[in-house]
Design an enzyme around this catalytic site. Sequence first.
Site, PDB file in Angstrom:
ATOM      1  N   HIS A 175      25.900   5.223 -68.039  1.00 60.15           N
ATOM      2  CA  HIS A 175      25.404   5.503 -69.393  1.00 60.15           C
ATOM      3  C   HIS A 175      25.831   6.872 -69.904  1.00 60.15           C
ATOM      4  CE1 HIS A 175      22.369   7.415 -66.913  1.00 60.15           C
ATOM      5  NE2 HIS A 175      21.715   6.307 -66.674  1.00 60.15           N
ATOM      6  N   LYS A 184      22.538   4.145 -55.854  1.00 66.32           N
ATOM      7  CA  LYS A 184      22.322   4.869 -57.098  1.00 66.32           C
ATOM      8  C   LYS A 184      21.880   6.286 -56.802  1.00 66.32           C
ATOM      9  CE  LYS A 184      21.621   5.568 -61.526  1.00 66.32           C
ATOM     10  NZ  LYS A 184      20.792   4.872 -62.496  1.00 66.32           N
ATOM     11  N   HIS A 201      24.561  -2.417 -65.593  1.00 66.67           N
ATOM     12  CA  HIS A 201      23.472  -1.435 -65.401  1.00 66.67           C
ATOM     13  C   HIS A 201      22.210  -1.981 -66.047  1.00 66.67           C
ATOM     14  CE1 HIS A 201      22.070   2.933 -65.069  1.00 66.67           C
ATOM     15  NE2 HIS A 201      21.028   2.233 -65.489  1.00 66.67           N
ATOM     16  N   ASP A 214      21.722  -0.554 -69.546  1.00 65.80           N
ATOM     17  CA  ASP A 214      20.583   0.298 -69.195  1.00 65.80           C
ATOM     18  C   ASP A 214      19.304  -0.198 -69.872  1.00 65.80           C
ATOM     19  OD1 ASP A 214      19.280   2.267 -67.801  1.00 65.80           O
ATOM     20  OD2 ASP A 214      19.759   3.863 -69.202  1.00 65.80           O
ATOM     21  N   HIS A 246      17.703  -2.570 -65.661  1.00 64.56           N
ATOM     22  CA  HIS A 246      16.394  -2.408 -65.019  1.00 64.56           C
ATOM     23  C   HIS A 246      15.598  -3.691 -65.211  1.00 64.56           C
ATOM     24  CE1 HIS A 246      16.901   1.938 -64.409  1.00 64.56           C
ATOM     25  NE2 HIS A 246      17.645   1.846 -65.499  1.00 64.56           N
ATOM     26  N   HIS A 294      23.432   8.786 -62.074  1.00 65.58           N
ATOM     27  CA  HIS A 294      22.713   9.272 -63.264  1.00 65.58           C
ATOM     28  C   HIS A 294      23.152  10.726 -63.429  1.00 65.58           C
ATOM     29  CE1 HIS A 294      19.299   9.371 -66.189  1.00 65.58           C
ATOM     30  NE2 HIS A 294      19.594  10.650 -66.050  1.00 65.58           N
TER      31      HIS A 294
HETATM   32  O1  DOR Z   1      16.000   5.807 -70.225  1.00 63.30           O
HETATM   33  C1  DOR Z   1      16.009   5.539 -69.045  1.00 63.30           C
HETATM   34  N1  DOR Z   1      15.176   4.625 -68.518  1.00 63.30           N
HETATM   35  N2  DOR Z   1      16.873   6.179 -68.265  1.00 63.30           N
HETATM   36  C2  DOR Z   1      16.838   6.044 -66.940  1.00 63.30           C
HETATM   37  O2  DOR Z   1      17.620   6.681 -66.290  1.00 63.30           O
HETATM   38  C3  DOR Z   1      15.811   5.201 -66.283  1.00 63.30           C
HETATM   39  C4  DOR Z   1      15.320   4.158 -67.186  1.00 63.30           C
HETATM   40  C5  DOR Z   1      14.050   3.489 -66.684  1.00 63.30           C
HETATM   41  O3  DOR Z   1      13.981   3.119 -65.519  1.00 63.30           O
HETATM   42  O4  DOR Z   1      13.139   3.300 -67.491  1.00 63.30           O
HETATM   43 ZN    ZN Z   2      19.209   3.100 -65.954  1.00 66.73          ZN
END
Ligand code: DOR
Ligand code: ZN
Length: 344
Positions: free
Chosen positions: A174, A99, A14, A247, A16, A136
């Site tokens: 998460h 997702k 997971h 995450d 970003h 999520h």
């Molecule tokens: O804390 C988070 N940041 N939770 C999420 O679900 C998205 C992520 C983000 O893209 O910054």
């Molecule tokens: Zn995330």
Amino acid sequence: MNDTLTLTRPDDWHLHLRDEAALHSVLPYTARQFARAIVMPNLRPPVTTAAQALAYRERILAARPEGSDFQPLMTMYLTDNTPPDEIRRAKEAGVVALKLYPAGATTNSDAGVTDLRKTYPTLEAMQREGLLLLVHGEVTDPDIDVFDREAVFVDRVMTPLRAAMPELKVVFEHITTKEAAQYVTEADRFTAATLTPQHLLYNRNALFTGGLRPHYYCLPVLKREEHRQALLKAAGSGLPKFFLGTDSAPHAAPLKEASVCGAGCFTALSALELYAEAFEAIGALDKLDAFAGHHGPDFYGLPRNTGTVTLRREPWTLPSAVPFGEAQLKPLRGGDTLQWKLVA
Ligand code: DOR
Ligand code: ZN
């Protein structure tokens, strides 16, 4: 005391990565730690089609540091209108999962799902094609306390979803509560969960220690200590349904240190070190290898990586900030001394 840890080369289930300059700034950290990563689709605009996922994959591959064999595993953003037909194209494009962001639940989730039942024909196509659903797991109902939104999601969404789509592989992403940990523990083999380093290491006090701490703010938000203990128990249980997913979610420092702070903790720089700290604290270092390198690929139906990485007990100081395009990015725990170090 064990001073060296050799692990199967791990993956991040997971992550970003963002896009453009931000992508170029953060990708090297993940590529150094992990062989593969599940890349979240919450760009602006979100990655909602197979063609967009393929194009994003190319941009990620082009941003890899010289000599890196890092492989992004692509996902698409489920909307109320994702056509069931798109799932076949996704499968052909090598997309592994979709997702589910409940609309408005978190960063860049405005295009998310308003009512999961609207997506059932698409979820059926995913079940048929063997694509996973990554969830999520928070309701967005403003009447529900923000600390209760995950537990309420279990009852309101997960339970009916599992009943309607029993053979769809679902990852409860998460997880942050004892309710979610218990739900996944008791679920059948089609349900799994990822655990982040911040939810294993901190409870909600971390958000308020000596003042408001924006770099500890993510969604789902950190919870009470009893929940953290339940997550540690799940991580250290050795159960194959729990696996690593950082995450890691970079936001430029000025957007974190602002009157409205974006949700997300950036951990890619020291992810394995942070997990090692959490597993060591519960005497479960022997469970880290399978958690980081076996359970994820097994659940996704992908081969485990060959090769290993090594962590050494060797104190080092995490940088307090790193470049992020034109801006700066502040890692969780930046400036602190960590006890484990990934050996180059
Ligand atoms: O804390 C988070 N940041 N939770 C999420 O679900 C998205 C992520 C983000 O893209 O910054
Ligand atoms: Zn995330």
